[in-house]
Design a protein around this motif. Structure first.
Motif, PDB file in Angstrom:
ATOM      1  N   PHE A 132     110.754 -36.073  39.202  1.00 47.68           N
ATOM      2  CA  PHE A 132     112.142 -35.631  39.196  1.00 47.68           C
ATOM      3  C   PHE A 132     112.368 -34.653  40.343  1.00 47.68           C
ATOM      4  CE2 PHE A 132     115.439 -32.625  37.445  1.00 47.68           C
ATOM      5  CZ  PHE A 132     116.513 -33.501  37.600  1.00 47.68           C
ATOM      6  N   VAL A 133     113.307 -35.003  41.227  1.00 46.36           N
ATOM      7  CA  VAL A 133     113.585 -34.187  42.410  1.00 46.36           C
ATOM      8  C   VAL A 133     115.051 -33.744  42.369  1.00 46.36           C
ATOM      9  CG1 VAL A 133     113.484 -34.067  44.934  1.00 46.36           C
ATOM     10  CG2 VAL A 133     111.920 -35.587  43.685  1.00 46.36           C
ATOM     11  N   PRO A 134     115.333 -32.583  41.763  1.00 46.43           N
ATOM     12  CA  PRO A 134     116.730 -32.146  41.604  1.00 46.43           C
ATOM     13  C   PRO A 134     117.441 -31.899  42.929  1.00 46.43           C
ATOM     14  CG  PRO A 134     115.211 -30.381  41.003  1.00 46.43           C
ATOM     15  CD  PRO A 134     114.394 -31.618  41.171  1.00 46.43           C
ATOM     16  N   GLU A 135     116.684 -31.521  43.973  1.00 45.95           N
ATOM     17  CA  GLU A 135     117.322 -31.261  45.276  1.00 45.95           C
ATOM     18  C   GLU A 135     118.010 -32.512  45.830  1.00 45.95           C
ATOM     19  OE1 GLU A 135     113.941 -28.400  44.724  1.00 45.95           O
ATOM     20  OE2 GLU A 135     114.193 -30.579  44.561  1.00 45.95           O
ATOM     21  N   LEU A 136     117.478 -33.684  45.476  1.00 50.56           N
ATOM     22  CA  LEU A 136     118.046 -34.927  45.989  1.00 50.56           C
ATOM     23  C   LEU A 136     119.438 -35.172  45.416  1.00 50.56           C
ATOM     24  CD1 LEU A 136     117.924 -37.522  47.571  1.00 50.56           C
ATOM     25  CD2 LEU A 136     116.554 -38.542  45.740  1.00 50.56           C
ATOM     26  N   ILE A 137     119.559 -35.123  44.106  1.00 53.11           N
ATOM     27  CA  ILE A 137     120.871 -35.356  43.499  1.00 53.11           C
ATOM     28  C   ILE A 137     121.804 -34.178  43.767  1.00 53.11           C
ATOM     29  CG2 ILE A 137     120.279 -34.382  41.234  1.00 53.11           C
ATOM     30  CD1 ILE A 137     122.476 -37.481  41.950  1.00 53.11           C
ATOM     31  N   GLY A 138     121.219 -32.977  43.890  1.00 57.65           N
ATOM     32  CA  GLY A 138     122.026 -31.813  44.251  1.00 57.65           C
ATOM     33  C   GLY A 138     122.648 -31.977  45.623  1.00 57.65           C
ATOM     34  N   GLY A 139     121.865 -32.487  46.591  1.00 58.31           N
ATOM     35  CA  GLY A 139     122.377 -32.720  47.936  1.00 58.31           C
ATOM     36  C   GLY A 139     123.489 -33.757  47.948  1.00 58.31           C
ATOM     37  N   VAL A 190     122.312 -30.190  54.507  1.00 59.41           N
ATOM     38  CA  VAL A 190     121.518 -30.658  53.367  1.00 59.41           C
ATOM     39  C   VAL A 190     120.123 -31.076  53.830  1.00 59.41           C
ATOM     40  CG1 VAL A 190     121.327 -32.435  51.589  1.00 59.41           C
ATOM     41  CG2 VAL A 190     123.549 -31.376  52.044  1.00 59.41           C
ATOM     42  N   PHE A 191     120.047 -31.750  54.965  1.00 59.39           N
ATOM     43  CA  PHE A 191     118.755 -32.169  55.520  1.00 59.39           C
ATOM     44  C   PHE A 191     117.859 -30.959  55.795  1.00 59.39           C
ATOM     45  CE2 PHE A 191     116.406 -32.606  59.586  1.00 59.39           C
ATOM     46  CZ  PHE A 191     115.396 -33.452  59.146  1.00 59.39           C
ATOM     47  N   ASN A 192     118.410 -29.958  56.434  1.00 55.10           N
ATOM     48  CA  ASN A 192     117.618 -28.767  56.773  1.00 55.10           C
ATOM     49  C   ASN A 192     117.205 -27.970  55.538  1.00 55.10           C
ATOM     50  OD1 ASN A 192     117.542 -28.984  59.620  1.00 55.10           O
ATOM     51  ND2 ASN A 192     119.674 -28.328  59.737  1.00 55.10           N
ATOM     52  N   TYR A 193     118.036 -28.019  54.505  1.00 54.66           N
ATOM     53  CA  TYR A 193     117.749 -27.245  53.298  1.00 54.66           C
ATOM     54  C   TYR A 193     116.735 -27.946  52.398  1.00 54.66           C
ATOM     55  CZ  TYR A 193     118.369 -24.874  48.833  1.00 54.66           C
ATOM     56  OH  TYR A 193     118.149 -24.201  47.661  1.00 54.66           O
ATOM     57  N   THR A 194     116.881 -29.267  52.246  1.00 50.20           N
ATOM     58  CA  THR A 194     116.031 -29.984  51.289  1.00 50.20           C
ATOM     59  C   THR A 194     114.731 -30.498  51.890  1.00 50.20           C
ATOM     60  OG1 THR A 194     117.141 -32.092  51.760  1.00 50.20           O
ATOM     61  CG2 THR A 194     118.052 -30.732  49.990  1.00 50.20           C
ATOM     62  N   GLU A 195     114.800 -31.001  53.133  1.00 49.98           N
ATOM     63  CA  GLU A 195     113.629 -31.592  53.798  1.00 49.98           C
ATOM     64  C   GLU A 195     113.012 -32.711  52.953  1.00 49.98           C
ATOM     65  OE1 GLU A 195     110.952 -28.433  54.730  1.00 49.98           O
ATOM     66  OE2 GLU A 195     112.203 -27.618  56.332  1.00 49.98           O
ATOM     67  N   LEU A 201     118.916 -40.891  57.108  1.00 48.83           N
ATOM     68  CA  LEU A 201     119.231 -41.344  55.752  1.00 48.83           C
ATOM     69  C   LEU A 201     120.281 -40.449  55.100  1.00 48.83           C
ATOM     70  CD1 LEU A 201     118.795 -43.375  53.585  1.00 48.83           C
ATOM     71  CD2 LEU A 201     116.716 -42.191  52.877  1.00 48.83           C
ATOM     72  N   TRP A 202     120.203 -39.145  55.350  1.00 44.50           N
ATOM     73  CA  TRP A 202     121.236 -38.245  54.814  1.00 44.50           C
ATOM     74  C   TRP A 202     122.601 -38.572  55.421  1.00 44.50           C
ATOM     75  CZ3 TRP A 202     121.283 -36.041  50.460  1.00 44.50           C
ATOM     76  CH2 TRP A 202     120.155 -35.433  49.915  1.00 44.50           C
ATOM     77  N   ILE A 203     122.631 -38.914  56.706  1.00 45.24           N
ATOM     78  CA  ILE A 203     123.893 -39.304  57.338  1.00 45.24           C
ATOM     79  C   ILE A 203     124.417 -40.600  56.706  1.00 45.24           C
ATOM     80  CG2 ILE A 203     124.955 -40.108  59.495  1.00 45.24           C
ATOM     81  CD1 ILE A 203     123.086 -38.200  60.993  1.00 45.24           C
TER      82      ILE A 203
END
Length: 271
Positions: A132-139, A190-195, A201-203
């Motif tokens: 479970f990776v909360p940063e992904l859905i948070g982003g 978001v990319f810089n914060y989550t890595e 892919l973020w774009i």
């Protein structure tokens, strides 16, 4: 001004609850989105004039067997394929028919493969490699909120050319482009914060959020127009109902989930 303040306070409270649930525990995250889905489903059933306990049973079963405890990965794959087709049919009906047929017929198809599937894949997105990776859905939620906020602000102040006036008179091309550029800009943050994912892919997710999120908003507007109501509910002051607030993510989450699955299949570990 008062409406803007009420809308802001209501939105901040909602955002705080959602973000907190993600980072406290997986169980709280699932419970909150199950609760949100039940409320949203009740609003949707009223909108399409369907009284059904079966819809709630389908929701609970889908959450347990396809999200909380995935009993078969192939079942999830089949579910995503059918859900994408149903969503694309809704897009076709949005653009080329005066009324959405699924509003009057085949309502259970819309309930299970549009509304419920939106929540199911929303809760499946943060699972990467059985973790479970909360940063992904948070982003992704940050990009959704950024798109909505920029679209609203740019459209309100600079919007002139209507996007789809017969469905949503207030939406403008300028607002859509403002939301698109805003979400792309925030994808760098978001990319810089989550890595977690690549910048590309973020774009891509930002593009999906803006395009499919706007389509989801327009589809919900068409549902409301057919029902003859302004809002789906009154739970959130300044926003309407939960369905009004979640219509974008409900529609675009299956597309984002499919994107992540395809990228992972093509380049395992490379997302």
């Amino acid at each position: 001004m008062k409406e803007l303040i009420v809308r802001g306070i209501s939105g901040l409270l909602y955002i705080s609850i959602v973000i907190t649930s993600m980072f406290v525990s997986y169980e709280l995250f699932i419970f909150l989105f199950l609760l949100l889905s039940v409320i949203t489903l009740s609003e949707f059933l009223k909108l399409v004039h369907l009284k059904s306990y079966i819809a709630y049973i389908l929701l609970l079963a889908a959450f347990y067997f396809l999200s909380y405890e995935v009993f078969d990965k192939n079942a999830v794959n089949l579910y995503i394929i059918i859900s994408l087709f149903v969503n694309l049919f809704l897009l076709k009906d949005l653009l080329w028919t005066s009324k959405i047929p699924m509003f009057e017929k085949k309502k259970y198809i819309t309930v299970f493969f549009y509304l419920i599937s939106g929540f199911i894949f929303l809760t499946l997105i943060p699972f990467q490699k059985e973790k479970f990776v909360p940063e992904l859905i948070g982003g992704i939620f940050v990009l959704i909120w950024t798109n909505d906020s920029f679209a609203y602000l740019v459209g309100k102040n600079f919007g002139k050319k209507k996007l789809l006036e017969r469905i949503s008179p207030k939406k403008t091309v300028e607002g859509f482009l403002g939301g698109l550029l805003g979400s792309i800009a925030f994808s760098f943050i978001v990319f810089n914060y989550t890595e977690l994912l690549t910048l590309q892919l973020w774009i891509a997710i930002a593009l999906f959020v803006s395009v499919f999120g706007t389509i989801g908003d327009l589809i919900q507007s068409k549902f409301k127009r057919q029902a003859g109501v302004k809002d789906s509910g009154t739970l959130m002051p300044g926003h309407g109902g939960l369905y009004d607030r979640l219509d974008s993510i409900i529609y675009c989450s299956p597309f984002i989930y499919a994107l992540l699955e395809i990228i992972d299949y093509v380049s395992p570990g490379g997302i």
